[in-house]
Design a protein around this motif. Structure first.
Motif, PDB file in Angstrom:
ATOM      1  N   GLY A 135       0.840  -1.176   0.000  1.00  0.00           N
ATOM      2  CA  GLY A 135       0.000   0.000   0.000  1.00  0.00           C
ATOM      3  C   GLY A 135       0.882   1.234   0.000  1.00  0.00           C
ATOM      4  N   GLY A 136       0.298   2.345  -0.352  1.00  0.00           N
ATOM      5  CA  GLY A 136       1.055   3.583  -0.367  1.00  0.00           C
ATOM      6  C   GLY A 136       2.027   3.645  -1.526  1.00  0.00           C
ATOM      7  N   ARG A 196      12.030  -6.126   6.686  1.00  0.00           N
ATOM      8  CA  ARG A 196      12.185  -5.366   7.923  1.00  0.00           C
ATOM      9  C   ARG A 196      11.144  -4.251   7.960  1.00  0.00           C
ATOM     10  N   ASP A 197      10.843  -3.794   9.174  1.00  0.00           N
ATOM     11  CA  ASP A 197       9.912  -2.676   9.344  1.00  0.00           C
ATOM     12  C   ASP A 197      10.504  -1.430   8.706  1.00  0.00           C
ATOM     13  N   HIS A 198       9.621  -0.621   8.122  1.00  0.00           N
ATOM     14  CA  HIS A 198      10.087   0.596   7.455  1.00  0.00           C
ATOM     15  C   HIS A 198       8.985   1.642   7.467  1.00  0.00           C
ATOM     16  N   GLY A 256       3.740   0.630   1.984  1.00  0.00           N
ATOM     17  CA  GLY A 256       3.049   1.055   3.193  1.00  0.00           C
ATOM     18  C   GLY A 256       2.369  -0.032   3.993  1.00  0.00           C
ATOM     19  N   SER A 257       2.433  -1.274   3.551  1.00  0.00           N
ATOM     20  CA  SER A 257       1.790  -2.366   4.267  1.00  0.00           C
ATOM     21  C   SER A 257       2.785  -3.056   5.194  1.00  0.00           C
ATOM     22  N   SER A 258       2.311  -3.436   6.366  1.00  0.00           N
ATOM     23  CA  SER A 258       3.180  -4.165   7.296  1.00  0.00           C
ATOM     24  C   SER A 258       3.040  -5.678   7.148  1.00  0.00           C
ATOM     25  N   VAL A 259       2.211  -6.122   6.221  1.00  0.00           N
ATOM     26  CA  VAL A 259       2.010  -7.560   6.011  1.00  0.00           C
ATOM     27  C   VAL A 259       3.270  -8.145   5.370  1.00  0.00           C
TER      28      VAL A 259
END
Length: 136
Positions: free
Chosen positions: A58-59, A110-112, A79-82
């Motif tokens: 996303g995003g 990794r998270d971003h 933009g997705s954390s999946v």
């Protein structure tokens, strides 16, 4: 030790993977990566990472390419954390992660910035030559 970094965004949509392939290939060629087979492999990895970001993220899609001496890492953020996972291929797709696993030396997530960044380390490029004027 030489380090080069490029960062660019691609608009969401069906043309995003193609735009990312062209831009990334131009960057890598400019950095002295000239082996056609290696560049084709890099383009497939980049295309699959961007396709996954467009289809499941996303995003905005942000692409980052890092070259540290002979090593190249490609990073694609959305933009997705999946977290992406391998799934069984069907008529709609499902081959992306398997291709990335087959063509990259390793990959991860990794998270971003509230979403995720999927990265892939490419195998060293045969015959890589740093552009003239660059220092090691």
């Amino acid at each position: 030790m030489s380090a080069l970094t490029a960062r660019f965004d691609v608009p969401l949509g069906r043309n995003a993977p193609r735009a990312a392939r062209h831009a990334a290939t131009a960057v890598l060629t400019g950095w002295g990566y000239a082996d056609d087979i290696w560049l084709d492999t890099a383009a497939v990895v980049i295309s699959e990472l961007v396709t996954n970001a467009v289809n499941h993220g996303g995003g905005c899609v942000e692409i980052r390419i890092e070259s540290h001496d002979e090593r190249v890492t490609v990073l694609v953020a959305d933009g997705s954390s999946v977290v992406p996972r391998r799934r069984e291929p069907d008529d709609r797709g499902g081959r992306g992660i398997a291709l990335i696993e087959a063509l990259a030396e390793q990959w991860g997530v990794r998270d971003h910035e509230g979403g995720k960044q999927v990265w892939a380390d490419l195998a060293p490029c045969p015959g890589h030559r740093q552009p003239s004027g660059s220092q090691r």
